[in-house]
Motif scaffolding. Sequence first.
Motif, PDB file in Angstrom:
ATOM      1  N   VAL A 106     -11.106   3.144  -1.395  1.00  0.00           N
ATOM      2  CA  VAL A 106     -10.864   2.614  -0.055  1.00  0.00           C
ATOM      3  C   VAL A 106      -9.499   3.119   0.392  1.00  0.00           C
ATOM      4  CG1 VAL A 106     -12.301   0.568  -0.340  1.00  0.00           C
ATOM      5  CG2 VAL A 106      -9.886   0.480  -0.986  1.00  0.00           C
ATOM      6  N   PRO A 107      -9.273   3.270   1.693  1.00  0.00           N
ATOM      7  CA  PRO A 107      -7.958   3.744   2.154  1.00  0.00           C
ATOM      8  C   PRO A 107      -6.865   2.719   1.849  1.00  0.00           C
ATOM      9  CG  PRO A 107      -9.305   3.051   4.003  1.00  0.00           C
ATOM     10  CD  PRO A 107     -10.211   3.045   2.802  1.00  0.00           C
ATOM     11  N   PRO A 108      -5.635   3.164   1.672  1.00  0.00           N
ATOM     12  CA  PRO A 108      -4.544   2.222   1.360  1.00  0.00           C
ATOM     13  C   PRO A 108      -4.375   1.140   2.416  1.00  0.00           C
ATOM     14  CG  PRO A 108      -3.853   4.498   0.985  1.00  0.00           C
ATOM     15  CD  PRO A 108      -5.179   4.567   1.665  1.00  0.00           C
ATOM     16  N   GLU A 109      -4.679   1.465   3.672  1.00  0.00           N
ATOM     17  CA  GLU A 109      -4.491   0.449   4.711  1.00  0.00           C
ATOM     18  C   GLU A 109      -5.529  -0.666   4.635  1.00  0.00           C
ATOM     19  OE1 GLU A 109      -6.497   4.130   6.528  1.00  0.00           O
ATOM     20  OE2 GLU A 109      -4.771   3.682   5.230  1.00  0.00           O
ATOM     21  N   ALA A 110      -6.488  -0.557   3.719  1.00  0.00           N
ATOM     22  CA  ALA A 110      -7.464  -1.631   3.546  1.00  0.00           C
ATOM     23  C   ALA A 110      -6.992  -2.691   2.555  1.00  0.00           C
ATOM     24  CB  ALA A 110      -8.803  -1.052   3.082  1.00  0.00           C
ATOM     25  N   LEU A 111      -5.837  -2.478   1.899  1.00  0.00           N
ATOM     26  CA  LEU A 111      -5.301  -3.435   0.927  1.00  0.00           C
ATOM     27  C   LEU A 111      -4.000  -4.005   1.476  1.00  0.00           C
ATOM     28  CD1 LEU A 111      -5.427  -4.778  -1.859  1.00  0.00           C
ATOM     29  CD2 LEU A 111      -4.196  -2.794  -2.783  1.00  0.00           C
ATOM     30  N   ASP A 112      -3.889  -5.330   1.506  1.00  0.00           N
ATOM     31  CA  ASP A 112      -2.723  -5.958   2.127  1.00  0.00           C
ATOM     32  C   ASP A 112      -1.429  -5.615   1.405  1.00  0.00           C
ATOM     33  OD1 ASP A 112      -3.262  -7.377  -0.149  1.00  0.00           O
ATOM     34  OD2 ASP A 112      -3.026  -9.364   0.756  1.00  0.00           O
ATOM     35  N   ALA A 113      -1.462  -5.434   0.080  1.00  0.00           N
ATOM     36  CA  ALA A 113      -0.236  -5.101  -0.643  1.00  0.00           C
ATOM     37  C   ALA A 113       0.298  -3.734  -0.225  1.00  0.00           C
ATOM     38  CB  ALA A 113      -0.492  -5.132  -2.149  1.00  0.00           C
ATOM     39  N   GLU A 114      -0.586  -2.771  -0.015  1.00  0.00           N
ATOM     40  CA  GLU A 114      -0.153  -1.447   0.430  1.00  0.00           C
ATOM     41  C   GLU A 114       0.398  -1.493   1.858  1.00  0.00           C
ATOM     42  OE1 GLU A 114      -0.020   1.303  -1.269  1.00  0.00           O
ATOM     43  OE2 GLU A 114      -0.934   0.545  -3.109  1.00  0.00           O
ATOM     44  N   VAL A 115      -0.256  -2.262   2.719  1.00  0.00           N
ATOM     45  CA  VAL A 115       0.220  -2.388   4.102  1.00  0.00           C
ATOM     46  C   VAL A 115       1.595  -3.064   4.121  1.00  0.00           C
ATOM     47  CG1 VAL A 115      -0.260  -3.413   6.349  1.00  0.00           C
ATOM     48  CG2 VAL A 115      -2.120  -2.430   5.001  1.00  0.00           C
ATOM     49  N   GLN A 117       3.957  -3.069   1.767  1.00  0.00           N
ATOM     50  CA  GLN A 117       4.999  -2.165   1.298  1.00  0.00           C
ATOM     51  C   GLN A 117       5.310  -1.092   2.341  1.00  0.00           C
ATOM     52  OE1 GLN A 117       4.611  -0.854  -2.850  1.00  0.00           O
ATOM     53  NE2 GLN A 117       3.107  -2.478  -3.182  1.00  0.00           N
ATOM     54  N   GLU A 118       4.292  -0.605   3.033  1.00  0.00           N
ATOM     55  CA  GLU A 118       4.520   0.409   4.056  1.00  0.00           C
ATOM     56  C   GLU A 118       5.329  -0.171   5.226  1.00  0.00           C
ATOM     57  OE1 GLU A 118       4.796   3.846   5.986  1.00  0.00           O
ATOM     58  OE2 GLU A 118       4.047   3.560   3.931  1.00  0.00           O
ATOM     59  N   ARG A 119       5.014  -1.405   5.630  1.00  0.00           N
ATOM     60  CA  ARG A 119       5.771  -2.030   6.716  1.00  0.00           C
ATOM     61  C   ARG A 119       7.218  -2.296   6.318  1.00  0.00           C
ATOM     62  NH1 ARG A 119       1.578  -6.519   9.343  1.00  0.00           N
ATOM     63  NH2 ARG A 119       0.041  -5.007  10.122  1.00  0.00           N
ATOM     64  N   VAL A 120       7.430  -2.697   5.069  1.00  0.00           N
ATOM     65  CA  VAL A 120       8.804  -2.936   4.607  1.00  0.00           C
ATOM     66  C   VAL A 120       9.596  -1.631   4.598  1.00  0.00           C
ATOM     67  CG1 VAL A 120      10.200  -3.606   2.609  1.00  0.00           C
ATOM     68  CG2 VAL A 120       8.256  -5.007   3.294  1.00  0.00           C
ATOM     69  N   ARG A 121       8.972  -0.558   4.125  1.00  0.00           N
ATOM     70  CA  ARG A 121       9.673   0.731   4.122  1.00  0.00           C
ATOM     71  C   ARG A 121      10.021   1.171   5.543  1.00  0.00           C
ATOM     72  NH1 ARG A 121       6.130   1.933  -0.366  1.00  0.00           N
ATOM     73  NH2 ARG A 121       4.526   2.652   1.097  1.00  0.00           N
ATOM     74  N   ALA A 122       9.100   0.979   6.477  1.00  0.00           N
ATOM     75  CA  ALA A 122       9.376   1.361   7.864  1.00  0.00           C
ATOM     76  C   ALA A 122      10.512   0.527   8.448  1.00  0.00           C
ATOM     77  CB  ALA A 122       8.115   1.208   8.713  1.00  0.00           C
ATOM     78  N   LEU A 139      10.204  -7.047   9.648  1.00  0.00           N
ATOM     79  CA  LEU A 139      10.187  -7.571   8.284  1.00  0.00           C
ATOM     80  C   LEU A 139       9.557  -8.950   8.231  1.00  0.00           C
ATOM     81  CD1 LEU A 139      13.732  -6.331   7.300  1.00  0.00           C
ATOM     82  CD2 LEU A 139      11.623  -5.691   6.128  1.00  0.00           C
ATOM     83  N   ARG A 140       9.828  -9.781   9.216  1.00  0.00           N
ATOM     84  CA  ARG A 140       9.227 -11.115   9.205  1.00  0.00           C
ATOM     85  C   ARG A 140       7.710 -11.027   9.392  1.00  0.00           C
ATOM     86  NH1 ARG A 140      12.707 -15.098   8.758  1.00  0.00           N
ATOM     87  NH2 ARG A 140      14.888 -14.769   9.339  1.00  0.00           N
ATOM     88  N   GLU A 141       7.273 -10.087  10.173  1.00  0.00           N
ATOM     89  CA  GLU A 141       5.826  -9.905  10.330  1.00  0.00           C
ATOM     90  C   GLU A 141       5.199  -9.446   9.021  1.00  0.00           C
ATOM     91  OE1 GLU A 141       2.650  -7.386  13.093  1.00  0.00           O
ATOM     92  OE2 GLU A 141       4.825  -7.116  13.354  1.00  0.00           O
ATOM     93  N   ALA A 142       5.892  -8.570   8.291  1.00  0.00           N
ATOM     94  CA  ALA A 142       5.366  -8.123   7.005  1.00  0.00           C
ATOM     95  C   ALA A 142       5.356  -9.263   5.996  1.00  0.00           C
ATOM     96  CB  ALA A 142       6.195  -6.948   6.487  1.00  0.00           C
ATOM     97  N   LEU A 143       6.412 -10.055   5.955  1.00  0.00           N
ATOM     98  CA  LEU A 143       6.487 -11.158   4.989  1.00  0.00           C
ATOM     99  C   LEU A 143       5.454 -12.231   5.285  1.00  0.00           C
ATOM    100  CD1 LEU A 143      10.373 -11.424   4.776  1.00  0.00           C
ATOM    101  CD2 LEU A 143       8.849 -10.746   2.921  1.00  0.00           C
ATOM    102  N   ALA A 144       5.014 -12.343   6.534  1.00  0.00           N
ATOM    103  CA  ALA A 144       3.993 -13.335   6.879  1.00  0.00           C
ATOM    104  C   ALA A 144       2.647 -13.010   6.259  1.00  0.00           C
ATOM    105  CB  ALA A 144       3.866 -13.436   8.396  1.00  0.00           C
TER     106      ALA A 144
END
Length: 578
Positions: A106-115, A117-122, A139-144
């Motif tokens: 499955v693509p990485p964007e289908a797993l919440d953990a990958e999404v 980490q990508e949002r935190v890096r951005a 960051l707050r949106e990613a942590l939610a």
Amino acid sequence: MALPDEGPSPRFEILGRTAAWRDGRELDLGPGKQRAVLAVLLLTLGRPVSTASIVRAVWGDEPPDNGANVVQKYVAGLRRVLEPDRSPRAPGRLLTLTGAGYALNVPPEALDAEVFQERVRAAQAVLAGGDAARAEPMLREALAMWRGPALADLSGSFFDAARDRLEETRAAGLEACAEAALESGEHARLVPELLRLVAEFPLREGFRYLLMLALYRCGRQAEALAAYRDARDLLADEFGVEPGERLQNLHLGILRSDPSLAASTARAPARTPAQAPAPADPPADPPADPPADAAEALRLAPPDPLETITPVPTAAVHPPPAPLYIPAHHLAGEHAAWPPPPPPARRVAWPLRTVLLALPVFTFGFMTWALVVYYGARRRSRALALMGAGYLVLSLLFFVGVMSTETEQSTPWDGPIFFTVLVTMFGGAVHMAILTAEPHPAGHQGGPPLLNVQLIERRVRREQARSLAAHHPSIARRLAVGRPDLPRTFDDGGLVDVNSAPEHLLASLPGVDPHHAKLIVLARTAHGPLVSVDDLATRAILPYQAVHALRDMLIAVPPAADAEPEPAVPPVERAPRL
């Protein structure tokens, strides 16, 4: 927070309970072991995993007898859930079998953990670019996206290790979010949140750094210094190490009231060429020598009861360091130096305390003198030693009186003998109750508020004296920092210099006997001065536990021969010795 729908492909969540979604509906993943097999494949997304590895991850040290068949059964159940339209004999599209094992494609964007980490890096990239105001909501949106502990419904060593890795990414996101909020000027709002994060991640120095900085920007300098001391004590007690360089530099900056730590100088968004200020005229060549007012600024200020901090500016060719701050009323002799603090009291366990309270009673007072003398020697108290001698005299009077009474008739000695028994038995029990009482050191939450203030003030004075010795050793020597045996007007909080204090003063420190005091003097004479207090342990002069217990009151002031040239300082007018 669920991931957005992306067509018929399922979405997976492991930042919380393991779950899968399709078209906004949660899929039934079957029994717990089947969920565990899916979690193993999600943690190795896109890579094949052998059947043996799946068995070890899911069952650990208790694998089933037919592990390969059980894994095959669970994989078939997952295929029915994830690919309901697939015919029984058609090869799997999402969950495939290769020569190396099973793989979930499955693509990485289908797993919440990958999404996540990508949002935190951005967001971290945006923060590094100076746009903290935009990075914080990202960051707050990613942590939610976190719905609880990662893989909350699974247990085992494999999932525990994966949970720790994911928790580390969450901590990095929390730290970046706090940093963004701090640089946006929200330090007052951040303090309670950072206190909670420090308690949740006690070994992560980044949260302690941000907490100290937030407290300092709120005008709570003493609390920021106390937070550093707590971190230092924790690391020393648990691992025998000092805080990292970043934390130490912040600590020094707070002591020196570094202007760069103020909220107004926090990182700002990068200026565009249109916003850049016009270039100023090139500065003239700097003078070869510092201006005369540099030495004049170091002159000891006259007493001023309203003045608490006086800056000591410096001048240099390169950008000058942050100014060193010295309390002017301490330099002017308004207060005498604080004496070294007493050794910390140790809590006596209640079984031992019960035995100590019972010994005077069950031995008819004959053990009272020995117990009191023991505590007198341990605490180096002459008063307790004299009390122990008094108990010994009373016990001897009782023994002599009993031995000299040969008749059963009443004698004038009966009253004094009975009195000595009462004093040595019950008086000794009361005395032991006092000696073994729960300690209430200064600064305890239940202690008087005045003692709390005095403890913080003494700690700040010591840190300022250490900063003075590190940056201006000649001034520290002239002010007799670390020499409570000399008349001086500078209050260093009761520090003792291991490089210059006499042998008798070193021997008076708690935990240092005359033998170790002589070793310190011989070591600094024969092998050169001590660079830091830790040299007492590295040179095997004192055990590490003793050095750590004395760290608060010891300092290593560089001697005159090894010190760098310092600006001229006018002689200090010492107060007359009474």
